[in-house]
Scaffold this motif. Structure first.
Motif, mmCIF file in Angstrom:
data_model
loop_
_atom_site.group_PDB
_atom_site.id
_atom_site.type_symbol
_atom_site.label_atom_id
_atom_site.label_comp_id
_atom_site.label_asym_id
_atom_site.label_seq_id
_atom_site.Cartn_x
_atom_site.Cartn_y
_atom_site.Cartn_z
ATOM 1 N N THR A 27 0.832 -1.202 0.000
ATOM 2 C CA THR A 27 0.000 0.000 0.000
ATOM 3 C C THR A 27 0.867 1.253 0.000
ATOM 4 O OG1 THR A 27 -1.741 -1.126 1.251
ATOM 5 C CG2 THR A 27 -1.797 1.283 1.244
ATOM 6 N N ARG A 28 0.504 2.171 -0.881
ATOM 7 C CA ARG A 28 1.080 3.518 -0.791
ATOM 8 C C ARG A 28 0.098 4.348 0.020
ATOM 9 N NH1 ARG A 28 0.969 8.501 -3.814
ATOM 10 N NH2 ARG A 28 -0.382 7.564 -5.385
ATOM 11 N N VAL A 29 0.518 4.751 1.192
ATOM 12 C CA VAL A 29 -0.332 5.545 2.077
ATOM 13 C C VAL A 29 -0.076 7.022 1.801
ATOM 14 C CG1 VAL A 29 -0.854 6.161 4.467
ATOM 15 C CG2 VAL A 29 -0.357 3.781 3.869
ATOM 16 N N ILE A 30 -1.141 7.741 1.476
ATOM 17 C CA ILE A 30 -1.045 9.197 1.356
ATOM 18 C C ILE A 30 -1.463 9.755 2.703
ATOM 19 C CG2 ILE A 30 -1.826 11.244 0.106
ATOM 20 C CD1 ILE A 30 -2.430 9.420 -2.270
ATOM 21 N N HIS A 31 -0.503 10.333 3.387
ATOM 22 C CA HIS A 31 -0.644 10.730 4.787
ATOM 23 C C HIS A 31 -0.285 12.213 4.878
ATOM 24 C CE1 HIS A 31 -0.505 9.758 9.153
ATOM 25 N NE2 HIS A 31 0.420 10.696 9.200
ATOM 26 N N HIS A 104 -11.402 13.953 3.038
ATOM 27 C CA HIS A 104 -10.170 14.522 2.499
ATOM 28 C C HIS A 104 -10.252 14.763 0.989
ATOM 29 C CE1 HIS A 104 -7.548 14.758 5.962
ATOM 30 N NE2 HIS A 104 -7.981 13.580 6.364
ATOM 31 N N ILE A 105 -11.459 14.706 0.437
ATOM 32 C CA ILE A 105 -11.636 15.042 -0.972
ATOM 33 C C ILE A 105 -12.079 16.495 -1.062
ATOM 34 C CG2 ILE A 105 -12.975 14.596 -3.059
ATOM 35 C CD1 ILE A 105 -13.237 11.703 -2.190
ATOM 36 N N ASN A 106 -11.313 17.293 -1.774
ATOM 37 C CA ASN A 106 -11.681 18.691 -1.998
ATOM 38 C C ASN A 106 -12.654 18.842 -3.145
ATOM 39 O OD1 ASN A 106 -10.659 20.414 -0.090
ATOM 40 N ND2 ASN A 106 -8.769 20.865 -1.190
ATOM 41 N N GLU A 107 -12.372 18.119 -4.233
ATOM 42 C CA GLU A 107 -13.169 18.277 -5.438
ATOM 43 C C GLU A 107 -13.072 17.019 -6.284
ATOM 44 O OE1 GLU A 107 -13.407 21.310 -9.311
ATOM 45 O OE2 GLU A 107 -11.946 21.661 -7.713
ATOM 46 N N ILE A 108 -14.098 16.749 -7.060
ATOM 47 C CA ILE A 108 -14.053 15.643 -8.015
ATOM 48 C C ILE A 108 -14.522 16.152 -9.366
ATOM 49 C CG2 ILE A 108 -14.261 13.764 -6.348
ATOM 50 C CD1 ILE A 108 -17.193 13.693 -6.776
ATOM 51 N N VAL A 118 -9.810 12.871 -8.707
ATOM 52 C CA VAL A 118 -10.050 13.219 -7.314
ATOM 53 C C VAL A 118 -8.976 14.207 -6.871
ATOM 54 C CG1 VAL A 118 -10.219 12.336 -4.959
ATOM 55 C CG2 VAL A 118 -11.048 10.951 -6.864
ATOM 56 N N PHE A 119 -9.397 15.362 -6.389
ATOM 57 C CA PHE A 119 -8.474 16.371 -5.858
ATOM 58 C C PHE A 119 -8.533 16.308 -4.336
ATOM 59 C CE2 PHE A 119 -9.749 17.755 -10.050
ATOM 60 C CZ PHE A 119 -8.572 18.193 -10.628
ATOM 61 N N LEU A 120 -7.388 16.073 -3.718
ATOM 62 C CA LEU A 120 -7.316 15.815 -2.280
ATOM 63 C C LEU A 120 -6.981 17.081 -1.495
ATOM 64 C CD1 LEU A 120 -5.282 12.517 -2.604
ATOM 65 C CD2 LEU A 120 -7.760 12.733 -2.289
ATOM 66 N N THR A 121 -7.205 17.019 -0.195
ATOM 67 C CA THR A 121 -6.979 18.186 0.664
ATOM 68 C C THR A 121 -5.506 18.558 0.795
ATOM 69 O OG1 THR A 121 -7.030 16.714 2.591
ATOM 70 C CG2 THR A 121 -9.081 17.870 2.037
ATOM 71 N N ASN A 122 -4.598 17.649 0.435
ATOM 72 C CA ASN A 122 -3.169 17.960 0.510
ATOM 73 C C ASN A 122 -2.630 18.516 -0.804
ATOM 74 O OD1 ASN A 122 -3.153 15.708 -1.114
ATOM 75 N ND2 ASN A 122 -1.560 14.628 0.032
ATOM 76 N N GLY A 123 -3.521 18.768 -1.774
ATOM 77 C CA GLY A 123 -3.107 19.335 -3.052
ATOM 78 C C GLY A 123 -2.821 18.306 -4.128
#
Length: 199
Positions: A27-31, A104-108, A118-123
Motif C-alpha cells: 500500500t502507498r499511504v497518502i498521509h 479529504h476530498i476537496n473536489e471531483i 479526485v483532488f485531495l486536501t493535501n493538493g
C-alpha cells in the motif's frame, strides 16, 4: 521512499492505494503531505483499522447498509466522530484498489466516461475508476451516515451528575443539554439525599 510494516488509519490519512512490488500487493499511504509504503495490502490495513477502532469491518458494512438502506456501493464509517468515512474504488487501467477517506476530498471532476479525477486536501490528485456522479453520491451518503451515527451516539449517552435515590430526582446531561429529570415517589417534605455519580 519510507517503508513500514503495518499501519492504522487515523485523522491524517488521506488515501490508501495499491502498490505492487515483485507481484506482492502493498500500500502507498497518502498521509497529509507525505507518502510511504506499507507492506500490507490496502484491504488488510482497513480490516486492521476497523478492529483497532473496536468494530469488525463486516459489522460496519452491515450497519451502513441498515442506515443507508442500500445493499452495496456504500461508504463505511471507521469513526463517525472523527469523520473517518471510507469508500473503495478501483485503480484505472491496472490491478489494485484505492480506499479514499471522503472528508479529504476537496473536489471531483469527470475524467472519462467511467473515470474521475479526485483532488485531495493535501493538493495531490489522481484518477479512480468510478463515474463522477457515483463518487458524488458516495460523498452525500457519507454525510448522511456520519450524521446518523453521531446522533445515535449522542442519544445513547446520558450522564448523571446528581441523583436522589429517595425521590428519584436527577440532574443529567442528555442530548447535549443539562436537564432535570424528576419522578417523585416520596413526600415532598423529605430531605434530598444527593449522591455524585460519575460516568
Amino acid at each position: 521512499m519510507n517503508i513500514r510494516t503495518n499501519y492504522i488509519i487515523n485523522n491524517r490519512t488521506i488515501a490508501l492505494v495499491s502498490h505492487y512490488e515483485m507481484a506482492n500487493e502493498y500500500t502507498r499511504v497518502i498521509h497529509e503531505s507525505e507518502s510511504f509504503i506499507v507492506r500490507q495490502p490496502p484491504d488488510e490495513i482497513v480490516r486492521a483499522s476497523f478492529i483497532h477502532f473496536g468494530c469488525p469491518l463486516e459489522e460496519a458494512v452491515d450497519l451502513a447498509r441498515k442506515i443507508l438502506k442500500k445493499p452495496d456501493s456504500i461508504p463505511i464509517a471507521l469513526c463517525a466522530k472523527r469523520n473517518l468515512i471510507l469508500t473503495r474504488c478501483k485503480v484505472p487501467n491496472q490491478d489494485g484498489i484505492v480506499w479514499l477517506i471522503l472528508s479529504h476530498i476537496n473536489e471531483i471532476q469527470r475524467y472519462r466516461i467511467n473515470k474521475t479525477t479526485v483532488f485531495l486536501t493535501n493538493g495531490q490528485s489522481f484518477y479512480v475508476d468510478i463515474k463522477v456522479n457515483d463518487l458524488k453520491n458516495q460523498r452525500n451518503l457519507a454525510a448522511c451516515l456520519c450524521e446518523s451515527l453521531v446522533n445515535q451516539s449522542t442519544e445513547q449517552k446520558t450522564k448523571y451528575y446528581l441523583y436522589d435515590h429517595k425521590k428519584e430526582i436527577a440532574l443529567a446531561l442528555e442530548n447535549g443539554k443539562l436537564e432535570y429529570i424528576v419522578k417523585r415517589n416520596k413526600e415532598d417534605d423529605e430531605d434530598l439525599d444527593l449522591d455524585i455519580v460519575l460516568k
